[in-house]
Design a protein around this motif. Sequence first.
Motif, PDB file in Angstrom:
ATOM      1  N   VAL A  95      36.497  48.765  57.218  1.00 15.02           N
ATOM      2  CA  VAL A  95      37.688  48.101  57.519  1.00 15.02           C
ATOM      3  C   VAL A  95      37.337  46.892  58.104  1.00 15.02           C
ATOM      4  O   VAL A  95      38.167  45.772  58.107  1.00 15.02           O
ATOM      5  CB  VAL A  95      38.293  49.029  58.511  1.00 15.02           C
ATOM      6  N   ARG A  96      36.356  46.611  59.138  1.00 19.96           N
ATOM      7  CA  ARG A  96      35.924  45.473  59.770  1.00 19.96           C
ATOM      8  C   ARG A  96      35.727  44.390  58.600  1.00 19.96           C
ATOM      9  O   ARG A  96      36.394  43.255  58.886  1.00 19.96           O
ATOM     10  CB  ARG A  96      34.892  45.540  60.702  1.00 19.96           C
ATOM     11  N   PHE A  97      34.896  44.711  57.410  1.00 19.58           N
ATOM     12  CA  PHE A  97      34.653  43.530  56.433  1.00 19.58           C
ATOM     13  C   PHE A  97      36.222  43.097  55.890  1.00 19.58           C
ATOM     14  O   PHE A  97      36.340  42.056  55.684  1.00 19.58           O
ATOM     15  CB  PHE A  97      33.950  44.328  55.444  1.00 19.58           C
ATOM     16  N   ALA A  98      36.870  44.190  55.564  1.00 20.37           N
ATOM     17  CA  ALA A  98      38.297  43.904  54.753  1.00 20.37           C
ATOM     18  C   ALA A  98      38.971  42.918  55.682  1.00 20.37           C
ATOM     19  O   ALA A  98      39.679  42.015  55.238  1.00 20.37           O
ATOM     20  CB  ALA A  98      38.977  45.134  54.605  1.00 20.37           C
ATOM     21  N   THR A  99      39.126  43.293  56.942  1.00 22.07           N
ATOM     22  CA  THR A  99      39.960  42.489  58.033  1.00 22.07           C
ATOM     23  C   THR A  99      39.346  40.984  58.384  1.00 22.07           C
ATOM     24  O   THR A  99      40.179  40.339  58.585  1.00 22.07           O
ATOM     25  CB  THR A  99      40.349  43.464  59.196  1.00 22.07           C
ATOM     26  N   THR A 100      38.096  41.138  58.171  1.00 23.59           N
ATOM     27  CA  THR A 100      37.291  39.838  58.557  1.00 23.59           C
ATOM     28  C   THR A 100      37.565  38.716  57.448  1.00 23.59           C
ATOM     29  O   THR A 100      37.494  37.617  57.384  1.00 23.59           O
ATOM     30  CB  THR A 100      35.904  40.003  59.071  1.00 23.59           C
ATOM     31  N   HIS A 101      37.197  39.186  56.013  1.00 25.60           N
ATOM     32  CA  HIS A 101      37.161  38.632  54.903  1.00 25.60           C
ATOM     33  C   HIS A 101      38.186  38.989  53.802  1.00 25.60           C
ATOM     34  O   HIS A 101      37.830  39.793  52.719  1.00 25.60           O
ATOM     35  CB  HIS A 101      35.807  38.724  54.392  1.00 25.60           C
ATOM     36  N   PRO A 102      39.483  38.968  54.214  1.00 21.51           N
ATOM     37  CA  PRO A 102      40.645  39.697  53.375  1.00 21.51           C
ATOM     38  C   PRO A 102      40.451  38.906  52.003  1.00 21.51           C
ATOM     39  O   PRO A 102      40.752  39.730  51.136  1.00 21.51           O
ATOM     40  CB  PRO A 102      41.686  39.148  54.281  1.00 21.51           C
ATOM     41  N   HIS A 103      40.525  37.592  52.017  1.00 20.18           N
ATOM     42  CA  HIS A 103      40.226  37.011  50.482  1.00 20.18           C
ATOM     43  C   HIS A 103      39.097  37.433  49.529  1.00 20.18           C
ATOM     44  O   HIS A 103      39.450  37.773  48.602  1.00 20.18           O
ATOM     45  CB  HIS A 103      40.493  35.610  50.274  1.00 20.18           C
ATOM     46  N   LEU A 104      37.926  37.551  50.140  1.00 16.69           N
ATOM     47  CA  LEU A 104      36.872  38.099  49.630  1.00 16.69           C
ATOM     48  C   LEU A 104      37.065  39.292  49.285  1.00 16.69           C
ATOM     49  O   LEU A 104      36.615  39.833  48.167  1.00 16.69           O
ATOM     50  CB  LEU A 104      35.599  37.941  50.370  1.00 16.69           C
ATOM     51  N   PHE A 105      37.531  40.396  50.228  1.00 19.42           N
ATOM     52  CA  PHE A 105      37.814  41.679  49.690  1.00 19.42           C
ATOM     53  C   PHE A 105      38.824  41.871  48.669  1.00 19.42           C
ATOM     54  O   PHE A 105      38.470  42.576  47.774  1.00 19.42           O
ATOM     55  CB  PHE A 105      38.102  42.435  51.125  1.00 19.42           C
ATOM     56  N   THR A 106      39.881  41.359  48.694  1.00 19.62           N
ATOM     57  CA  THR A 106      40.637  41.207  47.694  1.00 19.62           C
ATOM     58  C   THR A 106      40.210  40.684  46.408  1.00 19.62           C
ATOM     59  O   THR A 106      40.186  41.777  45.308  1.00 19.62           O
ATOM     60  CB  THR A 106      42.167  40.319  47.801  1.00 19.62           C
ATOM     61  N   LEU A 107      39.642  39.796  46.361  1.00 19.61           N
ATOM     62  CA  LEU A 107      38.629  39.448  44.924  1.00 19.61           C
ATOM     63  C   LEU A 107      37.803  40.389  44.435  1.00 19.61           C
ATOM     64  O   LEU A 107      37.845  40.539  43.174  1.00 19.61           O
ATOM     65  CB  LEU A 107      38.092  37.974  45.236  1.00 19.61           C
ATOM     66  N   MET A 108      37.097  40.714  45.441  1.00 20.68           N
ATOM     67  CA  MET A 108      36.089  42.065  44.992  1.00 20.68           C
ATOM     68  C   MET A 108      36.683  43.189  44.048  1.00 20.68           C
ATOM     69  O   MET A 108      36.087  43.744  43.336  1.00 20.68           O
ATOM     70  CB  MET A 108      35.394  42.507  45.981  1.00 20.68           C
ATOM     71  N   PHE A 109      38.049  43.460  44.233  1.00 17.16           N
ATOM     72  CA  PHE A 109      38.590  44.680  43.626  1.00 17.16           C
ATOM     73  C   PHE A 109      39.465  44.260  42.684  1.00 17.16           C
ATOM     74  O   PHE A 109      40.241  45.015  42.186  1.00 17.16           O
ATOM     75  CB  PHE A 109      39.245  45.662  44.536  1.00 17.16           C
ATOM     76  N   SER A 110      39.685  42.815  42.054  1.00 17.03           N
ATOM     77  CA  SER A 110      40.570  42.412  41.118  1.00 17.03           C
ATOM     78  C   SER A 110      40.025  42.226  39.967  1.00 17.03           C
ATOM     79  O   SER A 110      39.186  41.307  39.724  1.00 17.03           O
ATOM     80  CB  SER A 110      40.988  40.820  41.714  1.00 17.03           C
ATOM     81  N   THR A 111      40.430  42.825  38.774  1.00 17.60           N
ATOM     82  CA  THR A 111      39.901  43.003  37.741  1.00 17.60           C
ATOM     83  C   THR A 111      40.463  41.773  36.790  1.00 17.60           C
ATOM     84  O   THR A 111      40.012  41.243  35.889  1.00 17.60           O
ATOM     85  CB  THR A 111      40.327  44.129  36.637  1.00 17.60           C
ATOM     86  N   ARG A 112      41.565  41.096  37.610  1.00 17.45           N
ATOM     87  CA  ARG A 112      42.117  40.026  36.927  1.00 17.45           C
ATOM     88  C   ARG A 112      41.258  38.764  37.095  1.00 17.45           C
ATOM     89  O   ARG A 112      41.116  37.877  36.252  1.00 17.45           O
ATOM     90  CB  ARG A 112      43.431  39.685  37.619  1.00 17.45           C
ATOM     91  N   ASP A 113      40.539  38.665  38.374  1.00 18.38           N
ATOM     92  CA  ASP A 113      39.546  37.677  38.781  1.00 18.38           C
ATOM     93  C   ASP A 113      37.996  37.854  38.392  1.00 18.38           C
ATOM     94  O   ASP A 113      37.700  36.752  38.113  1.00 18.38           O
ATOM     95  CB  ASP A 113      39.824  37.237  40.208  1.00 18.38           C
ATOM     96  N   ALA A 114      37.579  38.977  38.285  1.00 20.05           N
ATOM     97  CA  ALA A 114      36.141  39.225  38.144  1.00 20.05           C
ATOM     98  C   ALA A 114      35.984  40.013  36.874  1.00 20.05           C
ATOM     99  O   ALA A 114      36.983  40.898  36.659  1.00 20.05           O
ATOM    100  CB  ALA A 114      35.521  39.836  39.339  1.00 20.05           C
ATOM    101  N   GLU A 115      34.622  39.771  36.365  1.00 21.40           N
ATOM    102  CA  GLU A 115      34.351  40.681  35.162  1.00 21.40           C
ATOM    103  C   GLU A 115      33.491  41.985  35.519  1.00 21.40           C
ATOM    104  O   GLU A 115      32.509  41.582  35.943  1.00 21.40           O
ATOM    105  CB  GLU A 115      33.583  39.562  34.138  1.00 21.40           C
ATOM    106  N   PHE A 116      34.127  43.077  35.307  1.00 23.50           N
ATOM    107  CA  PHE A 116      33.532  44.120  36.018  1.00 23.50           C
ATOM    108  C   PHE A 116      32.303  44.522  35.089  1.00 23.50           C
ATOM    109  O   PHE A 116      31.672  45.743  35.516  1.00 23.50           O
ATOM    110  CB  PHE A 116      34.508  45.349  36.587  1.00 23.50           C
ATOM    111  N   SER A 117      32.164  44.227  33.918  1.00 23.99           N
ATOM    112  CA  SER A 117      31.085  44.525  32.891  1.00 23.99           C
ATOM    113  C   SER A 117      29.970  43.788  33.480  1.00 23.99           C
ATOM    114  O   SER A 117      29.182  44.354  32.664  1.00 23.99           O
ATOM    115  CB  SER A 117      31.696  44.539  31.776  1.00 23.99           C
TER     116      SER A 117
END
Length: 201
Positions: A95-117
């Motif tokens: 939780v601390r990571f998510a709330t400290t780095h909200p944009h990074l946290f969101t990007l990490m789980f975005s299949t639209r932004d990142a190539e998960f393969s």
Amino acid sequence: MIEKPYHHGDLKQALVDAGIALLEEVGPEGLSLRAIAARVGVSHAAPQRHFDGVRGLKTAIAAEGFRRHAAFMRAGLPPDADRQARRFAAMQGYVRFATTHPHLFTLMFSTRDAEFSDPDLQQAGAESYGVLADIAEGLEPLYDGAPDARRRAEILLWAIVHGYSQLALTGLLCADENGPALPIEAVMPALIGQVDDPPSR
């Protein structure tokens, strides 16, 4: 154009670090190869040697995010602590990571932004998930002997802490400007109290 000299070692890592810093300032829509090149002090063509366009850059940033995410969860996990204390510490780190780095946290789980393969992203994601898998040990009795009880316990724990983090990011859990009114460790005891949690290894 002559590329500006770069004298700081690992250019790719420097570009990723600069990308993360820019991401935290402007969000994923503001990321560009040209902008991070300018921040690092190299020509606008230099990032193209390391990343396949902006999506490649975002994928590398997501991978680094998962590595940092794992480090946040591991922080404050003394090996001699009991399993419940380790579980709470890791979830607090999530939780601390998510709330400290909200944009990074969101990007990490975005299949639209990142190539998960991408192999590096898969490896980094597995490192982060491995921390969750470890602290899920002991919750298997919730599933009454199901053959996939361990996997179910991992997903349950992940759903709780990730869902809590997402709600915290929206501000829906905040009583005031000081942060969440109900910390993650206050949510978990009812669940943990249903199982006979064995001592940690």
